[in-house]
Design a protein around this motif. Structure first.
Motif, short mmCIF file in Angstrom:
data_model
loop_
_atom_site.label_atom_id
_atom_site.label_comp_id
_atom_site.label_asym_id
_atom_site.label_seq_id
_atom_site.Cartn_x
_atom_site.Cartn_y
_atom_site.Cartn_z
N LEU A 91 -6.46 -35.18 -24.28
CA LEU A 91 -6.60 -34.75 -22.90
C LEU A 91 -6.00 -35.78 -21.95
CD1 LEU A 91 -10.33 -33.65 -23.15
CD2 LEU A 91 -8.43 -32.10 -22.78
N CYS A 92 -5.30 -35.27 -20.97
CA CYS A 92 -4.81 -36.12 -19.89
C CYS A 92 -5.57 -35.76 -18.62
CB CYS A 92 -3.31 -35.89 -19.69
SG CYS A 92 -2.60 -36.85 -18.34
N ALA A 93 -5.90 -36.75 -17.83
CA ALA A 93 -6.60 -36.52 -16.57
C ALA A 93 -6.01 -37.42 -15.50
CB ALA A 93 -8.10 -36.79 -16.72
N SER A 94 -6.20 -37.05 -14.26
CA SER A 94 -5.75 -37.92 -13.18
C SER A 94 -6.79 -37.92 -12.08
CB SER A 94 -4.39 -37.47 -12.63
OG SER A 94 -4.48 -36.22 -11.96
N SER A 95 -6.76 -38.97 -11.30
CA SER A 95 -7.64 -39.05 -10.13
C SER A 95 -6.86 -39.65 -8.98
CB SER A 95 -8.90 -39.87 -10.44
OG SER A 95 -8.59 -41.19 -10.78
N TYR A 96 -7.35 -39.40 -7.77
CA TYR A 96 -6.61 -39.82 -6.58
C TYR A 96 -6.45 -41.33 -6.53
CZ TYR A 96 -5.44 -40.46 -1.67
OH TYR A 96 -4.84 -40.85 -0.50
N ARG A 97 -7.51 -42.01 -6.90
CA ARG A 97 -7.42 -43.46 -6.88
C ARG A 97 -8.43 -44.03 -7.86
NH1 ARG A 97 -11.47 -45.56 -3.13
NH2 ARG A 97 -12.66 -43.82 -2.29
N ARG A 98 -8.25 -45.27 -8.19
CA ARG A 98 -9.20 -45.93 -9.08
C ARG A 98 -10.38 -46.39 -8.24
NH1 ARG A 98 -9.33 -51.63 -11.42
NH2 ARG A 98 -10.81 -51.46 -13.14
N VAL A 99 -11.53 -45.92 -8.60
CA VAL A 99 -12.74 -46.24 -7.85
C VAL A 99 -13.66 -47.02 -8.76
CG1 VAL A 99 -14.76 -45.30 -6.69
CG2 VAL A 99 -12.54 -44.16 -6.44
N ALA A 100 -14.18 -48.10 -8.27
CA ALA A 100 -15.04 -48.94 -9.11
C ALA A 100 -16.24 -48.17 -9.62
CB ALA A 100 -15.49 -50.16 -8.33
N GLY A 101 -16.71 -47.21 -8.84
CA GLY A 101 -17.89 -46.46 -9.24
C GLY A 101 -17.60 -45.25 -10.09
N GLY A 102 -16.36 -45.02 -10.45
CA GLY A 102 -16.06 -43.82 -11.23
C GLY A 102 -15.53 -42.71 -10.35
N ALA A 103 -14.29 -42.34 -10.53
CA ALA A 103 -13.65 -41.33 -9.69
C ALA A 103 -13.78 -39.95 -10.31
CB ALA A 103 -12.18 -41.68 -9.50
N VAL A 104 -13.66 -38.92 -9.48
CA VAL A 104 -13.61 -37.55 -9.98
C VAL A 104 -12.27 -37.37 -10.67
CG1 VAL A 104 -13.52 -35.12 -9.36
CG2 VAL A 104 -15.14 -36.66 -8.20
N GLN A 105 -12.31 -36.86 -11.88
CA GLN A 105 -11.10 -36.70 -12.67
C GLN A 105 -10.74 -35.23 -12.81
OE1 GLN A 105 -11.13 -39.10 -16.33
NE2 GLN A 105 -12.77 -40.32 -15.43
N TYR A 106 -9.45 -34.96 -12.80
CA TYR A 106 -8.92 -33.61 -12.96
C TYR A 106 -8.18 -33.57 -14.29
CZ TYR A 106 -10.09 -33.27 -8.06
OH TYR A 106 -10.78 -33.27 -6.87
N PHE A 107 -8.59 -32.66 -15.15
CA PHE A 107 -8.08 -32.62 -16.51
C PHE A 107 -7.02 -31.56 -16.72
CE2 PHE A 107 -10.76 -35.41 -19.14
CZ PHE A 107 -11.73 -35.75 -18.23
N GLY A 108 -6.09 -31.87 -17.61
CA GLY A 108 -5.15 -30.88 -18.10
C GLY A 108 -5.78 -30.07 -19.21
N PRO A 109 -5.05 -29.09 -19.75
CA PRO A 109 -5.60 -28.21 -20.79
C PRO A 109 -5.69 -28.86 -22.16
CG PRO A 109 -3.33 -27.64 -20.35
CD PRO A 109 -3.70 -28.67 -19.33
N GLY A 110 -5.00 -29.99 -22.34
CA GLY A 110 -5.06 -30.69 -23.61
C GLY A 110 -3.99 -30.25 -24.61
N THR A 111 -3.75 -31.14 -25.57
CA THR A 111 -2.88 -30.85 -26.71
C THR A 111 -3.72 -30.95 -27.97
OG1 THR A 111 -0.89 -31.75 -25.66
CG2 THR A 111 -0.90 -31.61 -28.06
N ARG A 112 -3.75 -29.86 -28.73
CA ARG A 112 -4.52 -29.87 -29.98
C ARG A 112 -3.60 -30.34 -31.09
NH1 ARG A 112 -9.25 -27.90 -31.60
NH2 ARG A 112 -9.50 -26.76 -29.64
N LEU A 113 -3.93 -31.48 -31.69
CA LEU A 113 -3.12 -32.05 -32.77
C LEU A 113 -3.84 -31.85 -34.09
CD1 LEU A 113 -0.76 -33.80 -33.87
CD2 LEU A 113 -2.23 -35.79 -33.49
N THR A 114 -3.11 -31.30 -35.05
CA THR A 114 -3.62 -31.18 -36.42
C THR A 114 -2.71 -31.98 -37.33
OG1 THR A 114 -4.47 -28.96 -35.99
CG2 THR A 114 -4.22 -29.61 -38.29
N VAL A 115 -3.30 -32.93 -38.06
CA VAL A 115 -2.55 -33.75 -39.00
C VAL A 115 -2.94 -33.31 -40.41
CG1 VAL A 115 -2.00 -36.08 -39.77
CG2 VAL A 115 -2.55 -35.65 -37.36
N THR A 116 -1.95 -32.90 -41.22
CA THR A 116 -2.24 -32.39 -42.57
C THR A 116 -1.76 -33.37 -43.63
OG1 THR A 116 -0.15 -31.21 -42.70
CG2 THR A 116 -2.00 -30.02 -41.75
#
Lengths: 116, 111
Positions: A91-116
């Motif tokens: 999962l990749c996420a981004s936030s407007y700025r780095r906040v010492a107290g923890g910022a609200v993050q917005y997530f992408g849909p993700g990449t599902r990786l399968t290793v065989t």
């Protein structure tokens, strides 16, 4: 506004092969995060960028994982060589700025990786 | 170990009932956030509560925070089938600049 974009959505590779994931954050978001989420678990932070600098990569397995964020916008995460235990959703996420107290993050849909 | 841990791991209710899930954590925090994740999707932010707040509402969601017990609860009232998802709490310790996620509560709302 457009959300966080990730590609590919799915990837199947054999162990010892390499793979790369791409993420484009929300425009104007200075902070970018990569998470690994194993089935049934919560997201685990791999690396956090502030603009194009790394602020936390303490849980990134640096012998096989690498990430970069050139120009402080989009980012790539690479695994080389992959192991079976790397099977997960990245999962990749981004936030407007780095906040010492923890910022609200917005997530992408993700990449599902399968290793065989 | 995880900073935040959700309880229960799984919860199954009928549509229209209320759902309550809890999050416990170990160290002092600046804030606590709740996120939802539908199957096969990324996480969506629901609500943030700061350490100096005790309760917060957003639509059908009510979050409480008890810093003395180091715990938080998320209440979803009048649940709908569309609320079926995994719910995660993310805690931001005062000595760190990042939030840490628990392993979530999986909620199933039966129509």
């Amino acid at each position: 506004e457009a959300g966080v974009a990730q590609s590919p959505r799915y990837k199947i590779i054999e162990k010892r092969q390499s793979v790369a994931f791409w993420c484009n954050p929300i425009s104007g978001h200075a902070t970018l995060y990569w998470y690994q989420q194993i089935l049934g678990q919560g997201p685990k932070l791999l690396i956090q960028f502030q603009n194009n600098g790394v602020v936390d990569d303490s849980q990134l397995p640096k012998d096989r994982f690498s990430a970069e964020r050139l120009k402080g916008v989009d980012s790539t995460l690479k695994i080389q060589p992959a192991k079976l235990e790397d099977s997960a959703v990245y999962l990749c996420a981004s936030s407007y700025r780095r906040v010492a107290g923890g910022a609200v993050q917005y997530f992408g849909p993700g990449t599902r990786l399968t290793v065989t | 170990s995880q900073q935040g841990e959700e309880d229960p791991q799984a919860l199954s209710i009928q549509e229209g009932e209320n759902a309550t899930m809890n999050c416990s954590y170990k160290t002092s925090i600046n804030n606590l956030q709740w996120y939802r994740q539908n199957s096969g999707r990324g996480l969506v932010h629901l609500i943030l509560i700061r350490s100096n707040e005790r309760e917060k509402h957003s639509g059908r969601l009510r979050v409480t925070l008890d810093t003395s017990k180091k715990s938080s609860s998320l209440l979803i009232t009048a649940s709908r089938a569309a609320d079926t998802a995994s719910y995660f709490c993310a805690t931001a310790p005062t000595n760190a600049g990042k939030s840490t996620f628990g392993d979530g509560t999986t909620l199933t709302v039966k129509p």
